[in-house]
Design a protein around this motif. Structure first.
Motif, short mmCIF file in Angstrom:
data_model
loop_
_atom_site.label_atom_id
_atom_site.label_comp_id
_atom_site.label_asym_id
_atom_site.label_seq_id
_atom_site.Cartn_x
_atom_site.Cartn_y
_atom_site.Cartn_z
N HIS A 126 10.48 -4.68 -3.41
CA HIS A 126 10.37 -5.42 -4.67
C HIS A 126 9.59 -6.72 -4.52
O HIS A 126 8.62 -6.96 -5.23
CB HIS A 126 11.77 -5.70 -5.22
CG HIS A 126 11.79 -6.59 -6.42
ND1 HIS A 126 11.47 -6.14 -7.68
CD2 HIS A 126 12.06 -7.93 -6.56
CE1 HIS A 126 11.56 -7.14 -8.55
NE2 HIS A 126 11.92 -8.23 -7.88
N THR B 115 10.27 4.03 -3.01
CA THR B 115 11.36 3.79 -3.94
C THR B 115 12.49 4.79 -3.73
O THR B 115 13.67 4.43 -3.76
CB THR B 115 10.86 3.85 -5.39
OG1 THR B 115 9.83 2.86 -5.56
CG2 THR B 115 11.98 3.57 -6.37
N ASP C 70 9.38 -3.31 -12.73
CA ASP C 70 8.52 -2.57 -11.79
C ASP C 70 8.11 -1.21 -12.35
O ASP C 70 7.13 -0.63 -11.88
CB ASP C 70 9.25 -2.36 -10.46
CG ASP C 70 9.43 -3.65 -9.67
OD1 ASP C 70 8.73 -4.63 -9.99
OD2 ASP C 70 10.27 -3.68 -8.76
N ARG D 115 5.64 -6.70 -3.84
CA ARG D 115 4.85 -6.29 -4.99
C ARG D 115 4.65 -7.46 -5.95
O ARG D 115 3.58 -7.64 -6.50
CB ARG D 115 5.54 -5.11 -5.70
CG ARG D 115 5.45 -3.81 -4.92
CD ARG D 115 6.43 -2.77 -5.42
NE ARG D 115 6.42 -2.65 -6.87
CZ ARG D 115 5.47 -2.04 -7.57
NH1 ARG D 115 4.45 -1.50 -6.94
NH2 ARG D 115 5.55 -1.94 -8.87
N HIS D 116 5.68 -8.27 -6.15
CA HIS D 116 5.55 -9.42 -7.03
C HIS D 116 4.75 -10.54 -6.36
O HIS D 116 4.02 -11.27 -7.03
CB HIS D 116 6.94 -9.91 -7.46
CG HIS D 116 7.57 -9.01 -8.48
ND1 HIS D 116 7.57 -9.31 -9.83
CD2 HIS D 116 8.17 -7.81 -8.36
CE1 HIS D 116 8.16 -8.33 -10.49
NE2 HIS D 116 8.54 -7.41 -9.62
N TRP E 79 4.27 4.44 -3.36
CA TRP E 79 5.33 3.69 -4.04
C TRP E 79 6.49 4.60 -4.39
O TRP E 79 7.65 4.22 -4.24
CB TRP E 79 4.77 3.04 -5.30
CG TRP E 79 5.79 2.20 -6.02
CD1 TRP E 79 6.08 0.89 -5.79
CD2 TRP E 79 6.66 2.62 -7.07
NE1 TRP E 79 7.08 0.47 -6.62
CE2 TRP E 79 7.46 1.52 -7.41
CE3 TRP E 79 6.83 3.84 -7.74
CZ2 TRP E 79 8.41 1.59 -8.42
CZ3 TRP E 79 7.80 3.90 -8.74
CH2 TRP E 79 8.58 2.78 -9.07
N SER F 32 3.02 -9.84 -12.53
CA SER F 32 3.82 -8.67 -12.20
C SER F 32 2.92 -7.54 -11.77
O SER F 32 2.06 -7.11 -12.54
CB SER F 32 4.63 -8.23 -13.42
OG SER F 32 5.70 -9.11 -13.65
#
Length: 318
Positions: free
Chosen positions: A226, A202, A123, A229-230, A198, A309
């Motif tokens: 997580h 985080t 990430d 986002r993927h 972001w 990704s």
């Protein structure tokens, strides 16, 4: 060290300018709910609360790896034979990992932590050096270890089936200062260069991992930061598929993974831990290793500009 610092300094070119807004609405709602729960002192460490958080991270986190085979098809255009070989390889890698939980659970735990650190580190696209990425990924585990050392040690002991799990937990505490320092620098770079939604999310996720019980903190990070986002990256790469296909694939593949583990666990129940949360992490490890290997293979073969990704995306999935 000078090389690593220079790498961080010059990597800001790779942090896209965000809008400074919401990353994913669900993350902020979940974070606020977790904060309020902590403020009113609800027992998040109770068996019921831990079991609920376990269900959240399993059911909410599994779908983000459900599109690996579809992405592989998009990246390589395999024929039937190649597809069968790829699926067989995916299942075989998962089978090896599942077998490790019986034959050598301590090694399986170490492999899981290594794979998770590498995967979470992906990430951090603003960090050039692979070791810095891994350090940032390790911070997710290390944060929980320094915040709740006894709980993490118990979980690792249950997963490893021996006191070696406690040694692994102590190792996470030992690397925590470096891992969190690298992560803090990365967050600062992301904030400075525009990915403020972001960066803030985080930072909050890391604080939650330190303050909240480990399973609840991990569920917040894994499911609401997580995984989306993927999923967003996979949705971009598979943008021409229908919403019905998208939802059905996620549900079916996740269900197969969970069902396969339940069948496996019931067959060898005497050889596995009876701790359901520890088993849930063992399941996550079993699918994480093939997911990591295949996602890297896929990324190397997809056309430029269509990557599964995600980078820094301060917007929800449309």
């Amino acid at each position: 060290m000078a090389t690593g610092t220079a790498s961080i300094a010059r990597s800001d070119r790779r942090v896209p300018q965000g809008r400074g807004g919401v990353v994913y609405p669900a993350f902020w709602m979940a974070a606020i709910a977790l904060i309020l729960t902590l403020v009113v002192r609800l027992p998040l460490n109770s068996p019921t609360a831990t079991y609920a958080a376990t269900l959240v991270f399993v059911c909410g986190g599994m779908p983000h790896g459900a599109y690996d085979i579809a992405l592989l098809l998009r990246a390589t255009r395999l024929g039937r034979g190649g597809l069968a070989l790829a699926v067989g390889g995916y299942v075989a890698i998962a089978g090896v990992m599942a077998s490790l939980w019986i034959a050598a659970p301590l090694i399986a735990l170490i492999v899981f932590i290594a794979a998770a650190s590498v995967h979470f580190g992906e990430d951090w696209t603003m960090l050039d050096e692979p070791l810095l990425k891994v350090a940032a990924g390790t911070a997710i585990i290390a944060a929980a270890a320094i915040g709740h050392p006894a709980d993490v040690a118990r979980l690792f002991v249950a997963m490893a089936g021996s006191d070696g799990g406690e040694t692994v937990a102590r190792a996470m505490i030992a690397v925590a200062p470096v891992a969190l320092l690298v992560t803090t620098v990365g967050i600062a770079i992301a904030w400075r260069d525009g990915a403020r939604g972001w960066a803030a999310a985080t930072a909050i996720a890391l604080v939650a991992l330190i303050i909240a019980p480990p399973v609840a903190g991990f569920a917040l990070f894994f499911v609401f930061l997580h995984s989306p986002r993927h999923l967003a990256g996979a949705r971009t790469a598979l943008g021409d598929v229908s919403r019905g296909w998208w939802l059905a694939t996620g549900a079916i593949m996740s269900g197969l993974a969970i069902g396969g583990w339940l069948l496996f666990a019931s067959t060898v129940s005497r050889l596995l831990t009876s701790d359901q949360t520890a088993q849930a992490f063992q399941l996550l490890a079993t699918v994480a290793v093939p997911h990591l290997l295949f996602s890297r293979w896929i990324e190397q073969r997809l056309a430029p500009g269509v990557q599964p990704s995600p980078g820094f995306q301060d917007r929800p999935i449309s």
